[in-house]
Scaffold this motif. Structure first.
Motif, PDB file in Angstrom:
ATOM      1  N   LEU A   7      35.338  53.308  25.585  1.00 27.42           N
ATOM      2  CA  LEU A   7      34.318  52.664  26.410  1.00 27.42           C
ATOM      3  C   LEU A   7      34.842  51.354  27.004  1.00 27.42           C
ATOM      4  O   LEU A   7      34.649  51.072  28.183  1.00 27.42           O
ATOM      5  N   SER A   8      35.522  50.590  26.199  1.00 29.01           N
ATOM      6  CA  SER A   8      36.077  49.320  26.656  1.00 29.01           C
ATOM      7  C   SER A   8      37.100  49.531  27.767  1.00 29.01           C
ATOM      8  O   SER A   8      37.085  48.832  28.785  1.00 29.01           O
ATOM      9  N   ASN A   9      37.980  50.502  27.586  1.00 25.56           N
ATOM     10  CA  ASN A   9      38.993  50.775  28.601  1.00 25.56           C
ATOM     11  C   ASN A   9      38.371  51.281  29.894  1.00 25.56           C
ATOM     12  O   ASN A   9      38.798  50.903  30.982  1.00 25.56           O
ATOM     13  N   LYS A  12      36.812  48.332  31.704  1.00 23.86           N
ATOM     14  CA  LYS A  12      37.824  47.506  32.360  1.00 23.86           C
ATOM     15  C   LYS A  12      38.348  48.197  33.624  1.00 23.86           C
ATOM     16  O   LYS A  12      38.603  47.542  34.634  1.00 23.86           O
ATOM     17  N   GLU A  13      38.493  49.503  33.545  1.00 23.27           N
ATOM     18  CA  GLU A  13      38.955  50.242  34.723  1.00 23.27           C
ATOM     19  C   GLU A  13      37.916  50.156  35.845  1.00 23.27           C
ATOM     20  O   GLU A  13      38.252  49.925  37.004  1.00 23.27           O
ATOM     21  N   ALA A  14      36.645  50.310  35.494  1.00 25.40           N
ATOM     22  CA  ALA A  14      35.573  50.218  36.493  1.00 25.40           C
ATOM     23  C   ALA A  14      35.519  48.811  37.094  1.00 25.40           C
ATOM     24  O   ALA A  14      35.345  48.654  38.309  1.00 25.40           O
ATOM     25  N   LYS A  19      36.632  45.059  41.657  1.00 25.77           N
ATOM     26  CA  LYS A  19      37.405  43.938  42.190  1.00 25.77           C
ATOM     27  C   LYS A  19      38.265  44.381  43.372  1.00 25.77           C
ATOM     28  O   LYS A  19      38.357  43.688  44.385  1.00 25.77           O
ATOM     29  N   GLU A  20      38.901  45.529  43.225  1.00 26.56           N
ATOM     30  CA  GLU A  20      39.746  46.027  44.300  1.00 26.56           C
ATOM     31  C   GLU A  20      38.910  46.285  45.558  1.00 26.56           C
ATOM     32  O   GLU A  20      39.289  45.901  46.664  1.00 26.56           O
ATOM     33  N   GLY A  21      37.752  46.915  45.384  1.00 29.57           N
ATOM     34  CA  GLY A  21      36.883  47.208  46.516  1.00 29.57           C
ATOM     35  C   GLY A  21      36.376  45.958  47.207  1.00 29.57           C
ATOM     36  O   GLY A  21      36.381  45.865  48.442  1.00 29.57           O
ATOM     37  N   VAL A  22      35.955  44.982  46.419  1.00 31.81           N
ATOM     38  CA  VAL A  22      35.460  43.726  46.987  1.00 31.81           C
ATOM     39  C   VAL A  22      36.608  43.003  47.700  1.00 31.81           C
ATOM     40  O   VAL A  22      36.425  42.461  48.796  1.00 31.81           O
ATOM     41  N   GLY A  23      37.778  43.019  47.099  1.00 32.58           N
ATOM     42  CA  GLY A  23      38.936  42.382  47.709  1.00 32.58           C
ATOM     43  C   GLY A  23      39.288  43.007  49.051  1.00 32.58           C
ATOM     44  O   GLY A  23      39.568  42.312  50.021  1.00 32.58           O
ATOM     45  N   ARG A  24      39.239  44.318  49.106  1.00 36.88           N
ATOM     46  CA  ARG A  24      39.528  45.002  50.371  1.00 36.88           C
ATOM     47  C   ARG A  24      38.447  44.714  51.410  1.00 36.88           C
ATOM     48  O   ARG A  24      38.753  44.499  52.575  1.00 36.88           O
ATOM     49  N   GLY A  35      42.500  43.649  40.922  1.00 33.25           N
ATOM     50  CA  GLY A  35      41.730  44.839  40.565  1.00 33.25           C
ATOM     51  C   GLY A  35      42.629  46.012  40.246  1.00 33.25           C
ATOM     52  O   GLY A  35      42.425  46.718  39.257  1.00 33.25           O
ATOM     53  N   LYS A  36      43.634  46.216  41.063  1.00 28.15           N
ATOM     54  CA  LYS A  36      44.586  47.298  40.810  1.00 28.15           C
ATOM     55  C   LYS A  36      45.325  47.066  39.499  1.00 28.15           C
ATOM     56  O   LYS A  36      45.580  47.995  38.737  1.00 28.15           O
ATOM     57  N   ASP A  37      45.674  45.815  39.236  1.00 27.42           N
ATOM     58  CA  ASP A  37      46.374  45.464  38.000  1.00 27.42           C
ATOM     59  C   ASP A  37      45.505  45.774  36.778  1.00 27.42           C
ATOM     60  O   ASP A  37      45.986  46.322  35.789  1.00 27.42           O
ATOM     61  N   GLU A  38      44.228  45.427  36.844  1.00 26.74           N
ATOM     62  CA  GLU A  38      43.325  45.709  35.729  1.00 26.74           C
ATOM     63  C   GLU A  38      43.197  47.210  35.490  1.00 26.74           C
ATOM     64  O   GLU A  38      43.156  47.669  34.349  1.00 26.74           O
ATOM     65  N   GLN A  39      43.135  47.975  36.569  1.00 24.59           N
ATOM     66  CA  GLN A  39      43.039  49.422  36.433  1.00 24.59           C
ATOM     67  C   GLN A  39      44.289  49.987  35.763  1.00 24.59           C
ATOM     68  O   GLN A  39      44.194  50.820  34.856  1.00 24.59           O
TER      69      GLN A  39
END
Length: 64
Positions: A7-9, A12-14, A19-24, A35-39
């Motif tokens: 669940l934790s992983n 973090k992926e979500a 983050k990636e979506g907002v950044g784009r 965001g990509k790094d966290e994924q």
């Protein structure tokens, strides 16, 4: 792999996907990269947990 770890992983992926979506969407390349790094980190942890589980199953198979 415990349910808590899974669940934790996944959380973090979500979070990384958001983050990636907002950044784009905002043109913030740094946020998208974080965001990509966290994924990637989350997926790596998941792979490690799966490997541990597999090793435990093999170990338990030899005990029987």
């Amino acid at each position: 792999m415990g349910a808590d770890d899974k669940l934790s992983n996944k959380a973090k992926e979500a979070k990384g996907k958001v983050k990636e979506g907002v950044g784009r969407a905002t043109g913030d390349e740094r946020l998208a990269a974080r965001g990509k790094d966290e994924q990637a980190g989350s997926r790596l942890k998941q792979a490690g947990e799966k490997a541990k589980d597999s090793a435990k199953k093999v170990k338990d198979a030899f005990k029987s």
